[in-house]
Design an enzyme around this catalytic site. Sequence first.
Site, PDB file in Angstrom:
ATOM      1  N   LYS A  37     127.560   6.813  -7.990  1.00  0.00           N
ATOM      2  CA  LYS A  37     128.549   5.745  -8.141  1.00  0.00           C
ATOM      3  C   LYS A  37     129.271   5.971  -9.471  1.00  0.00           C
ATOM      4  CE  LYS A  37     130.368   1.843  -6.669  1.00  0.00           C
ATOM      5  NZ  LYS A  37     131.239   1.757  -5.489  1.00  0.00           N
ATOM      6  N   ASP A  89     128.259   3.744  -1.703  1.00  0.00           N
ATOM      7  CA  ASP A  89     128.633   2.722  -0.719  1.00  0.00           C
ATOM      8  C   ASP A  89     129.281   3.361   0.506  1.00  0.00           C
ATOM      9  OD1 ASP A  89     130.561   3.395  -2.578  1.00  0.00           O
ATOM     10  OD2 ASP A  89     131.361   1.371  -2.836  1.00  0.00           O
ATOM     11  N   ASP A  99     116.104   5.796  -2.616  1.00  0.00           N
ATOM     12  CA  ASP A  99     115.167   4.852  -2.007  1.00  0.00           C
ATOM     13  C   ASP A  99     115.858   4.081  -0.881  1.00  0.00           C
ATOM     14  OD1 ASP A  99     112.964   3.319  -1.533  1.00  0.00           O
ATOM     15  OD2 ASP A  99     113.009   2.215  -3.417  1.00  0.00           O
ATOM     16  N   ASP A 118     115.537   4.537   3.607  1.00  0.00           N
ATOM     17  CA  ASP A 118     115.191   3.501   4.594  1.00  0.00           C
ATOM     18  C   ASP A 118     116.296   3.407   5.649  1.00  0.00           C
ATOM     19  OD1 ASP A 118     112.940   2.936   3.033  1.00  0.00           O
ATOM     20  OD2 ASP A 118     113.093   0.778   3.354  1.00  0.00           O
ATOM     21  N   TYR A 155     114.555   3.181 -12.072  1.00  0.00           N
ATOM     22  CA  TYR A 155     113.126   2.996 -11.839  1.00  0.00           C
ATOM     23  C   TYR A 155     112.251   3.349 -13.048  1.00  0.00           C
ATOM     24  CZ  TYR A 155     113.688   1.874  -6.883  1.00  0.00           C
ATOM     25  OH  TYR A 155     114.004   1.258  -5.699  1.00  0.00           O
TER      26      TYR A 155
END
Length: 330
Positions: free
Chosen positions: A165, A198, A222, A226, A119
């Site tokens: 990751k 994941d 982020d 959600d 970001y």
Amino acid sequence: MYKIAIIPGDGIGKEVMEATLEVLDALNINLKYEYGEAGDECLKKNGVALSDETIAIVKNSDACLFGAAGETAADVIVKLRQIMDLFVNLRPVKSYPGVNSLFSGLDFIIVRENTEGIYVGQEEYTDDGAIAKRIITREASERICDFAFKYAKNNNKEKVTAVHKANVLKKTDGLFKKVFYEVANKYQNIKAEDYYVDATAMYLLTRPQSFDVIVTTNLFGDILSDEGAGLVGGLGLLPSGNIGENNALFEPVHGSAPDIAGKGLANPTAMLLSAVMMLNYLNEQNNAKLLNDAIFNVLKENKHLTSDMGGESSTMEMAKEVKNKILEKR
Ligand code: NAI
Ligand code: MG
């Protein structure tokens, strides 16, 4: 007296902000509001999505309440986090009684790094496509991991889980993971574990109860927050705090929701709970509890809920019910 910067922004940001200010009015607390413009509408009107004037208002405040921006979110909220060095994005995922959701009894928190990762917005075109930079520094990783462990320690949480990751992003997330375990060493009484992002996306669906504190980089935080909202009843319920050394900004996790904007359909809970987080940050614990209990009771009663929670109330009707609950207690 507290100076509070108010940035309603776009779409339902304006509606949930109006509803929240209506409720805050019932508390016995002296809040002085300074309004700042930002977002898509501001860009259309003033040629900039985030003006120096708005930045100055936020800088001069004791705390900021932010609604939501639309398509300009990266130039507004992401930029504000970076300019103000609000390095933590705290996103509590809690189940509320009376709210129909996939899981009940959940109570974990996502600690999202808020200033770097992918970001940073450093993208450029190449002959054939485009490249985005993903920046991970030791300094930012250390302070976000340290914040997560401190949070666990101060809030009686048993475990901190790092999400990354590192198998693919060997250098960037490799560093994040390494720093996480270095910091974990300083907190021997708190368990430390790590998972790939994941797998975590699946564990959040199969065994979300097993999480206490999740610490992760910007984009993963982020996305997972959600997903967290989805577990407990939707985006209308999740508040957040962007916290730095000297300032803080509180906002719902959701965006401007153009699909429901202007219709009075928005659930004000996420914005109201963000105001609870702000009051706690300002050390106004009594007022925070009063507001939190009022929201809690309205949800539990199940009579004055917005349509995303299966009710028939408008944004303002639900907020007024929360306000009444406060006035009854005062
Ligand atoms: P969104 O969070 O605005 O909406 C996603 C879905 O959740 C929509 O179906 C919406 O109706 C629903 N929803 C969200 N908040 C709700 C509430 N309070 N009550 C009931 N339903 C609610 O995300 P979306 O659709 O991906 O993005 C819309 C705009 O918001 C975009 O322009 C995006 O850039 C911006 N955005 C801004 C953010 C910010 O300012 N912090 C964060 C996320 C998106
Ligand atoms: Mg988001």
